[in-house]
Motif scaffolding. Structure first.
Motif, PDB file in Angstrom:
ATOM      1  N   TYR A   1      46.373   4.750  61.330  1.00  0.00           N
ATOM      2  CA  TYR A   1      44.990   4.543  61.732  1.00  0.00           C
ATOM      3  C   TYR A   1      44.918   3.842  63.079  1.00  0.00           C
ATOM      4  CZ  TYR A   1      44.629   5.092  56.699  1.00  0.00           C
ATOM      5  OH  TYR A   1      44.756   5.566  55.419  1.00  0.00           O
TER       6      TYR A   1
ATOM      7  N   PHE B   1      43.602  -1.731  67.522  1.00  0.00           N
ATOM      8  CA  PHE B   1      44.526  -2.056  66.445  1.00  0.00           C
ATOM      9  C   PHE B   1      45.053  -0.776  65.806  1.00  0.00           C
ATOM     10  CE2 PHE B   1      44.019  -6.541  66.305  1.00  0.00           C
ATOM     11  CZ  PHE B   1      42.697  -6.820  66.583  1.00  0.00           C
TER      12      PHE B   1
ATOM     13  N   SER C   1      42.980  13.276  59.745  1.00  0.00           N
ATOM     14  CA  SER C   1      42.299  13.483  58.472  1.00  0.00           C
ATOM     15  C   SER C   1      40.833  13.062  58.536  1.00  0.00           C
ATOM     16  CB  SER C   1      43.020  12.756  57.341  1.00  0.00           C
ATOM     17  OG  SER C   1      43.273  11.411  57.671  1.00  0.00           O
ATOM     18  N   GLU C   2      40.543  12.045  59.309  1.00  0.00           N
ATOM     19  CA  GLU C   2      39.159  11.636  59.512  1.00  0.00           C
ATOM     20  C   GLU C   2      39.035  11.027  60.899  1.00  0.00           C
ATOM     21  OE1 GLU C   2      39.199   9.119  55.838  1.00  0.00           O
ATOM     22  OE2 GLU C   2      37.153   9.840  55.689  1.00  0.00           O
TER      23      GLU C   2
ATOM     24  N   ARG D   1      50.541   4.412  50.786  1.00  0.00           N
ATOM     25  CA  ARG D   1      50.016   5.548  50.033  1.00  0.00           C
ATOM     26  C   ARG D   1      48.561   5.310  49.731  1.00  0.00           C
ATOM     27  NH1 ARG D   1      52.290   4.409  44.030  1.00  0.00           N
ATOM     28  NH2 ARG D   1      52.688   2.189  44.246  1.00  0.00           N
ATOM     29  N   ASP D   2      47.937   6.307  49.233  1.00  0.00           N
ATOM     30  CA  ASP D   2      46.494   6.326  49.109  1.00  0.00           C
ATOM     31  C   ASP D   2      46.029   5.640  47.830  1.00  0.00           C
ATOM     32  OD1 ASP D   2      43.997   8.982  48.993  1.00  0.00           O
ATOM     33  OD2 ASP D   2      43.867   6.889  49.553  1.00  0.00           O
ATOM     34  N   ASN D   3      46.415   4.384  47.648  1.00  0.00           N
ATOM     35  CA  ASN D   3      45.959   3.707  46.447  1.00  0.00           C
ATOM     36  C   ASN D   3      45.568   2.262  46.723  1.00  0.00           C
ATOM     37  OD1 ASN D   3      48.441   2.678  46.903  1.00  0.00           O
ATOM     38  ND2 ASN D   3      49.323   3.204  44.944  1.00  0.00           N
ATOM     39  N   ASN D   4      45.035   2.045  47.891  1.00  0.00           N
ATOM     40  CA  ASN D   4      44.371   0.777  48.197  1.00  0.00           C
ATOM     41  C   ASN D   4      45.266  -0.445  48.107  1.00  0.00           C
ATOM     42  OD1 ASN D   4      41.832   1.927  48.703  1.00  0.00           O
ATOM     43  ND2 ASN D   4      41.509   2.160  46.521  1.00  0.00           N
TER      44      ASN D   4
ATOM     45  N   TYR E   1      41.905   1.486  65.037  1.00  0.00           N
ATOM     46  CA  TYR E   1      40.633   0.803  65.030  1.00  0.00           C
ATOM     47  C   TYR E   1      40.462   0.151  66.389  1.00  0.00           C
ATOM     48  CZ  TYR E   1      40.213   1.165  59.955  1.00  0.00           C
ATOM     49  OH  TYR E   1      40.091   1.637  58.671  1.00  0.00           O
TER      50      TYR E   1
ATOM     51  N   GLY F   1      46.292  -1.685  50.721  1.00  0.00           N
ATOM     52  CA  GLY F   1      45.947  -2.435  51.918  1.00  0.00           C
ATOM     53  C   GLY F   1      46.751  -2.013  53.120  1.00  0.00           C
ATOM     54  N   TYR F   2      46.115  -2.162  54.223  1.00  0.00           N
ATOM     55  CA  TYR F   2      46.735  -1.787  55.483  1.00  0.00           C
ATOM     56  C   TYR F   2      47.579  -2.928  56.019  1.00  0.00           C
ATOM     57  CZ  TYR F   2      43.017   1.782  56.071  1.00  0.00           C
ATOM     58  OH  TYR F   2      42.165   2.826  55.935  1.00  0.00           O
ATOM     59  N   THR F   3      48.573  -2.566  56.779  1.00  0.00           N
ATOM     60  CA  THR F   3      49.255  -3.520  57.632  1.00  0.00           C
ATOM     61  C   THR F   3      48.828  -3.213  59.055  1.00  0.00           C
ATOM     62  OG1 THR F   3      51.151  -3.618  56.133  1.00  0.00           O
ATOM     63  CG2 THR F   3      51.472  -4.438  58.371  1.00  0.00           C
TER      64      THR F   3
ATOM     65  N   TYR G   1      50.265   7.032  56.126  1.00  0.00           N
ATOM     66  CA  TYR G   1      48.929   7.149  56.704  1.00  0.00           C
ATOM     67  C   TYR G   1      48.825   6.189  57.877  1.00  0.00           C
ATOM     68  CZ  TYR G   1      47.879   9.308  52.210  1.00  0.00           C
ATOM     69  OH  TYR G   1      47.894  10.113  51.095  1.00  0.00           O
TER      70      TYR G   1
ATOM     71  N   VAL H   1      49.605   2.489  56.153  1.00  0.00           N
ATOM     72  CA  VAL H   1      49.579   2.181  54.729  1.00  0.00           C
ATOM     73  C   VAL H   1      50.517   3.134  54.020  1.00  0.00           C
ATOM     74  CG1 VAL H   1      47.580   3.659  54.228  1.00  0.00           C
ATOM     75  CG2 VAL H   1      48.066   1.726  52.754  1.00  0.00           C
TER      76      VAL H   1
ATOM     77  N   PHE I   1      36.307   1.721  62.929  1.00  0.00           N
ATOM     78  CA  PHE I   1      37.269   2.781  62.651  1.00  0.00           C
ATOM     79  C   PHE I   1      37.196   3.861  63.729  1.00  0.00           C
ATOM     80  CE2 PHE I   1      39.679   5.835  60.384  1.00  0.00           C
ATOM     81  CZ  PHE I   1      38.987   7.024  60.342  1.00  0.00           C
TER      82      PHE I   1
END
Lengths: 116, 114
Positions: B33, B91, B55-56, B97-100, B35, B102-104, B31, B95, B45
């Motif tokens: 992102y 930025f 996806s969003e 996988r989708d289990n929180n 920001y 945390g992002y790098t 995933y 990440v 975001f």
């Protein structure tokens, strides 16, 4: 939808004294919570994270945070401030969404100043 | 420890010009992102990207913005016709996988539109 409140936009402490940076959140689900630090002209560095394991989370550089569900809080603390701790600190809440990646919701940030 | 790499660290561009901000996420992450942080304001975001599609996206991410993962390693943000208000720190994050867990985040690209 989730949101994050950082109650203090600026905190000033003397070197060697304790640090407390406050964070409250709202979330419809069981959230994950993070603290990131941003030094001047630098990127975002992860300090620590809470992901439904132990409620007291230890991070880097002597920081720790305690997740209190009843108070919807995740305050960041350090027993003794160092000059190098002067930076912007962001509390972040995240909710996973089925079949999609997450996005983080950032608090507005707290600027920590450390006085000699 | 694996890092997210962003280039350039600072870009200055004239209003109306196109810019491409580059990111190399961590290799096994799925995933991605973008920001942004306007000077003195909150980190906001922009967009999330998974399985080669958006996806969003936020309302900030209008038709002037696009993202691409052209070669399986890079993840780019393009602004077609920059405006003064696009000046910000951008930025990239990834990440696993989708289990929180945390992002790098990358160290950011400071975009200055003049």
């Amino acid at each position: 939808a989730q949101s994050v409140t950082q109650l203090d936009s600026h905190v000033s402490v003397s070197e060697g004294t304790p640090v407390l940076l406050r964070c409250n959140y709202s979330s419809s689900y069981s959230p994950s919570l993070f603290w990131y630090v941003q030094h001047p002209n630098k990127g975002l560095q992860l300090l620590l994270k809470y992901t439904s394991a132990a409620t007291l989370v230890k991070g880097i550089n002597g920081f720790e945070a305690e997740f209190k569900k009843s108070e919807t809080s995740f305050h960041l603390t350090k027993p003794s401030a160092h000059m190098s701790d002067a930076a912007e600190y962001f509390c972040v809440v995240s909710e996973g969404r089925d079949n999609y990646g997450q996005n983080f919701v950032f608090g507005p940030g707290t600027r920590l100043s450390v006085l000699p | 420890e694996p890092e997210v790499t962003q280039t350039p660290s600072h870009q200055v561009t004239q209003m109306g010009q196109e810019v491409i901000l580059r990111c190399v996420p961590i290799s096994n992450h799925l995933y991605f992102y973008w920001y942004r942080q306007i000077l003195g304001q909150k980190v906001e975001f922009l967009v999330s990207f998974y399985n080669n599609e958006i996806s969003e996206k936020s309302e900030i991410f209008d038709d002037q913005f696009s993202v691409e993962r052209p070669d399986g390693s890079n993840f780019t943000l393009k602004i077609r016709s920059t405006k003064l208000e696009d000046s910000a720190m951008y930025f990239c994050a990834s990440v696993a996988r989708d289990n929180n867990y945390g992002y790098t985040f990358g160290s950011g690209t400071r975009l200055t539109v003049v």
